[in-house]
Design a protein around this motif. Sequence first.
Motif, PDB file in Angstrom:
ATOM      1  N   ARG A   1      -3.239   4.213  10.439  1.00  0.00           N
ATOM      2  CA  ARG A   1      -4.197   3.907  11.424  1.00  0.00           C
ATOM      3  C   ARG A   1      -4.216   5.312  12.452  1.00  0.00           C
ATOM      4  NH1 ARG A   1      -3.354  -0.745   9.888  1.00  0.00           N
ATOM      5  NH2 ARG A   1      -4.631  -2.720  10.673  1.00  0.00           N
TER       6      ARG A   1
ATOM      7  N   GLN B   1       1.295   1.047   7.954  1.00  0.00           N
ATOM      8  CA  GLN B   1       0.267   0.751   8.418  1.00  0.00           C
ATOM      9  C   GLN B   1       0.011   1.560   9.799  1.00  0.00           C
ATOM     10  OE1 GLN B   1      -2.412  -1.395   7.251  1.00  0.00           O
ATOM     11  NE2 GLN B   1      -1.302  -0.619   5.449  1.00  0.00           N
TER      12      GLN B   1
ATOM     13  N   GLN C   1      -6.988  -7.023   1.942  1.00  0.00           N
ATOM     14  CA  GLN C   1      -6.674  -5.624   2.259  1.00  0.00           C
ATOM     15  C   GLN C   1      -7.810  -4.893   2.451  1.00  0.00           C
ATOM     16  OE1 GLN C   1      -3.403  -5.235  -0.637  1.00  0.00           O
ATOM     17  NE2 GLN C   1      -1.824  -5.559   0.920  1.00  0.00           N
TER      18      GLN C   1
ATOM     19  N   TYR D   1      -1.833  -0.154  -1.739  1.00  0.00           N
ATOM     20  CA  TYR D   1      -1.979  -0.257  -0.371  1.00  0.00           C
ATOM     21  C   TYR D   1      -1.048  -0.926   0.417  1.00  0.00           C
ATOM     22  CZ  TYR D   1      -4.708  -1.371   3.899  1.00  0.00           C
ATOM     23  OH  TYR D   1      -5.212  -1.334   5.201  1.00  0.00           O
ATOM     24  N   GLU D   2      -0.118  -1.762  -0.219  1.00  0.00           N
ATOM     25  CA  GLU D   2       0.960  -2.256   0.764  1.00  0.00           C
ATOM     26  C   GLU D   2       2.263  -1.388   0.934  1.00  0.00           C
ATOM     27  OE1 GLU D   2       2.109  -6.050  -1.088  1.00  0.00           O
ATOM     28  OE2 GLU D   2       2.374  -4.976  -3.194  1.00  0.00           O
TER      29      GLU D   2
END
Length: 366
Positions: free
Chosen positions: A350, A346, A268, A341-342
Motif C-alpha cells: 500500500r 500488505q 486478492q 501475492y500472499e
Amino acid sequence: MSSETLTLADAFRQAEYTVGGNGPRKIKVLQEAILHLDGEMDSDHYGRGETIEQFQRQMAEVLGKEAAVFFPSGTMAQQIALRIWCDRKGVKRVAYHPLSHLEIHEEDGLKELHQIETVLLADKDRLIRLEDVTGMNEEISCLLLELPQREIGGQLPPFEELEAISAYCRERGIKLHLDGARLFEITPYYQKTPAEICSLFDTVYVSFYKGIGGIAGAILAGEADVMQESKVWKRRHGGDLIGLYPYILSSQYYYNKRIGKMGLYYEQAKELAALLNECHGIRTLPEVPVSNMFHVHFAYPPAEVEPVLAEMYQRFGIGMTPYLNRTDSGCVFECSIGDQYETVPQDTLRAALKWLDAELELKHTI
C-alpha cells in the motif's frame, strides 16, 4: 545501480517480492512435484500407462466428460479438436473471437496444417455475444469460446448467455468447444463447478501451467469416441513423446495443491485491482476482475512509466511486472494472482502504490 540506469526487467528481477504468479519458473518446480514420489514408479510410455491414464481419468471426472487426453500443449489439443469436428460434419470452417490464441499466436497453424477456414466473430475489443452467433451467415462445424477472453483483460459473459449460446448451437448442429486455458480460475466468479461449466460444451481444453503453475501440458476432454480419435491425431502431430511424465506429474501435483485456492486468488485480484484503480493514470480491465487475471492500463507511454516503476521496485522491494506493452493511449501489462501475492507485506504494498499514485499525479500536472 541507480533507478536511472536499471531497466524495468532488471529492477523486477531484483525485487524481493512480486505481486503476480506462483513464482519463477525454475527447475525446483519439477523437484517439488516429484519429491514425494517413488523413483521406481513406471513412467508413461507413448501415451499409455497408469501415470497418464490415472490423471486422465481424474480430469475427465473433474470436467464432467466421458474421457480426457493429456497433451503436451494446448495449441496441439485445440487444433485437433477443431479438426475432428470439421471432419465429422464435412465443413472445414470454424468461428472464434478475433483475438483468439489460434488467430494471433499460432502462426496460422489451423489454416496451414488443417486447411480450416475461420470466421471471426465480434469486434476485437468486446466479447462474443449471442447475437453474433445467431447472426452468422456462414455454415460452421464448431464455435470456439474462450473463457475468460484473455486479450481483453479476461472478461466473461453472463452464465445465462453461455447457456443460450450452447442451446442455440445444439439446436443447429454446431459443436461448441471451450478454450478453457483458465477454466479453474473462473469458477469462483460463476459460482459453478468445472463440470457445470463444461456441460455447455462438446469439447474442453484446460491448461496446467497458468493458474495451476505446472511445467507445461493440457487436457482435452469430451465424449469417449472423440477422445479416442484425438489420440490418433496426437500421434500424427508428434505429441506422443516416449514419456510425458514430467509434465503429467507436475500438472497433477500443482492441481491438487492449488485447485482449492482459486477463490482466494480471485478475492486478492479484486483487492489489488481496487488499489490500482485509486492511482492517477491507472485503470484495470475489467475494473472489477472476474478471475485472478486482469490488465493494468497506464495513461502514459512506456518511456514515462518504466523509470517510475523501476524506482518503485527499488524503493519498496515489490515488483509488479518486468514489461510494458504500448497501446494507443499509453501502455499495459497483464497481472495474474497466484501464491506470490500472499507473501507480499500488505503495508509495504500500500505504501508503494501510494508513492506510485503521487508520482503519476505529479506527471499528470506537469
